[in-house]
Design an enzyme around this catalytic site. Sequence first.
Site, short mmCIF file in Angstrom:
data_model
loop_
_atom_site.label_atom_id
_atom_site.label_comp_id
_atom_site.label_asym_id
_atom_site.label_seq_id
_atom_site.Cartn_x
_atom_site.Cartn_y
_atom_site.Cartn_z
N LYS A 124 -7.99 6.91 -19.57
CA LYS A 124 -8.28 7.40 -20.93
C LYS A 124 -7.02 7.27 -21.81
O LYS A 124 -6.58 6.17 -22.05
CB LYS A 124 -8.83 8.82 -20.85
CG LYS A 124 -9.85 9.03 -19.72
CD LYS A 124 -11.16 8.27 -19.92
CE LYS A 124 -12.04 8.25 -18.67
NZ LYS A 124 -12.33 9.53 -18.06
N TYR A 163 -16.16 17.75 -15.65
CA TYR A 163 -16.45 16.31 -15.76
C TYR A 163 -17.50 15.96 -14.68
O TYR A 163 -17.39 16.40 -13.53
CB TYR A 163 -15.15 15.52 -15.54
CG TYR A 163 -15.36 14.04 -15.47
CD1 TYR A 163 -15.70 13.30 -16.60
CD2 TYR A 163 -15.24 13.36 -14.26
CE1 TYR A 163 -15.91 11.94 -16.53
CE2 TYR A 163 -15.44 11.99 -14.19
CZ TYR A 163 -15.77 11.29 -15.32
OH TYR A 163 -15.98 9.94 -15.24
N ARG A 187 0.84 -1.19 0.00
CA ARG A 187 0.00 0.00 0.00
C ARG A 187 0.88 1.25 0.00
O ARG A 187 0.59 2.25 -0.63
CB ARG A 187 -0.97 0.01 1.19
CG ARG A 187 -1.74 1.32 1.31
CD ARG A 187 -3.03 1.27 2.16
NE ARG A 187 -3.01 0.33 3.24
CZ ARG A 187 -2.31 0.47 4.37
NH1 ARG A 187 -1.57 1.53 4.58
NH2 ARG A 187 -2.36 -0.46 5.31
N ASP A 217 -6.93 19.34 -14.67
CA ASP A 217 -7.26 17.99 -15.11
C ASP A 217 -6.85 17.90 -16.59
O ASP A 217 -7.50 18.48 -17.45
CB ASP A 217 -8.76 17.75 -14.92
CG ASP A 217 -9.20 16.35 -15.34
OD1 ASP A 217 -8.52 15.74 -16.18
OD2 ASP A 217 -10.26 15.89 -14.85
C1 LIG Z 1 -12.81 9.90 -16.76
C2 LIG Z 1 -12.45 11.25 -16.25
C3 LIG Z 1 -12.22 11.47 -14.89
C4 LIG Z 1 -12.40 10.39 -13.85
O1 LIG Z 1 -11.45 9.39 -13.95
P1 LIG Z 1 -11.72 7.86 -13.51
O2 LIG Z 1 -10.43 7.19 -13.87
O3 LIG Z 1 -12.91 7.38 -14.27
O4 LIG Z 1 -11.97 7.89 -12.05
C5 LIG Z 1 -11.84 12.74 -14.49
N1 LIG Z 1 -11.71 13.75 -15.39
C6 LIG Z 1 -11.93 13.57 -16.70
C7 LIG Z 1 -11.78 14.72 -17.63
C8 LIG Z 1 -12.31 12.32 -17.19
O5 LIG Z 1 -12.56 12.16 -18.49
#
Ligand SMILES: *Cc1c(COP(=O)(O)O)cnc(C)c1O
Length: 383
Positions: free
Chosen positions: A198, A100, A47, A173
């Site tokens: 992604k 998001y 962890r 982000d």
């Molecule tokens: C998918 C996404 C998230 C969240 O990420 P997860 O890996 O699904 O928890 C946050 N910000 C953006 C822009 C996203 O496309």
Amino acid sequence: MRFGTTAIHAGQRPDPTTGAIMTPIFCTSTYVQEYPAVVKDGYDYSRGKNPTRTALQDNLAALEGGKHGICFASGLAAMHAVVSATCAPGDRVLAGDDLYGGSYRMFKRVFEPLGVTMVQVDTTDPAVVRGALDDAPTRLLWLETPTNPLLRVTDLAAVSSLAKAKGALVCCDNTFATPYLQRPLELGCDIVLHSATKYLGGHSDVVLGAVVLDDDSLAEKIAFIQFAVGGVPGPHDAFLVLRGTKTLHVRMQRHCENASAVADMLSHHPRVKAVHYPGLKSHPGHAVAARQMADFGGMISFELDGSVEDGMRFTTHTKVFSLAESLGGVESLIEHPPSMTHASIPAETRRAAGLADGLIRLSVGIEDVEDLIDDLEHAFAAL
Ligand SMILES: *Cc1c(COP(=O)(O)O)cnc(C)c1O
């Protein structure tokens, strides 16, 4: 080293015992100690530290040009750690107005009950950000650029310097752009957040999140949350993302090329009312995107001239584009935000925010672009 070389090599070295070129998937929960509390390089329990995760963290830090990379079990777990490490009850967060959905939900339903308020503003206009920063003390400015699903663009350098002057931290982000296209730390942001689920993973086979930053004491706080709360990714997941980043530069080039050709085709189609792609000169964020991004990315949205039902039907007529949420994989995806990702927003609010009934979002993959264009043409013809 340049980006592609960094993507392939950063954080990794051949295994010292065998010379294995690929970082092993260290499936271990614990590590044998030489003497009580004498551990090798801080490895005492997974962890806290795992070598596959360490390799990924160092790789992502290098790609974003930051000192510290810290990985989590998902993008949202990473976000939770950032907000927990930076905000206390009574603090105010300023965020973009098409966040998001999961980020919006966390601010409203996890942090607001704990006393951290979140106010949304149009961050694409620096004057609006300046006004909002003047209104009340702000602890954290939370940015996404380009946004989902309208691909709106915020000038990171401009709003970061405004925030800095007011003592607010800035987190970007960077999921949609990836460090191949945009490096927020170089533009003045303090923290970069990723859903590596992604483009960084890139193959729709893993959920993982990451934070990259320079500041040592803030990194220590976020790493403490990683350890103390425990939302860590397993070594298999870390390996999958590490494998993904090796081709990030090559994939992103093709995502951008394909998306640009698809955006061009859509912008000439008689059934399309508007195309939202920062690479188009008609896009309101084009000039800023051209300045702060290396290219314009693989995400497009467009307004089909029609009703909610037409938009929904269109998404069922494609064969190469699969009907699914998420984005950033090698395969092309299509979705209808009004009935899927953004369905929880009341119709009037949704329309006022610029999300038309016939809005379609594409995650343009790296297939042969002629097949993607043919697929969309067939879907239009089938309407
Ligand atoms: C998918 C996404 C998230 C969240 O990420 P997860 O890996 O699904 O928890 C946050 N910000 C953006 C822009 C996203 O496309």
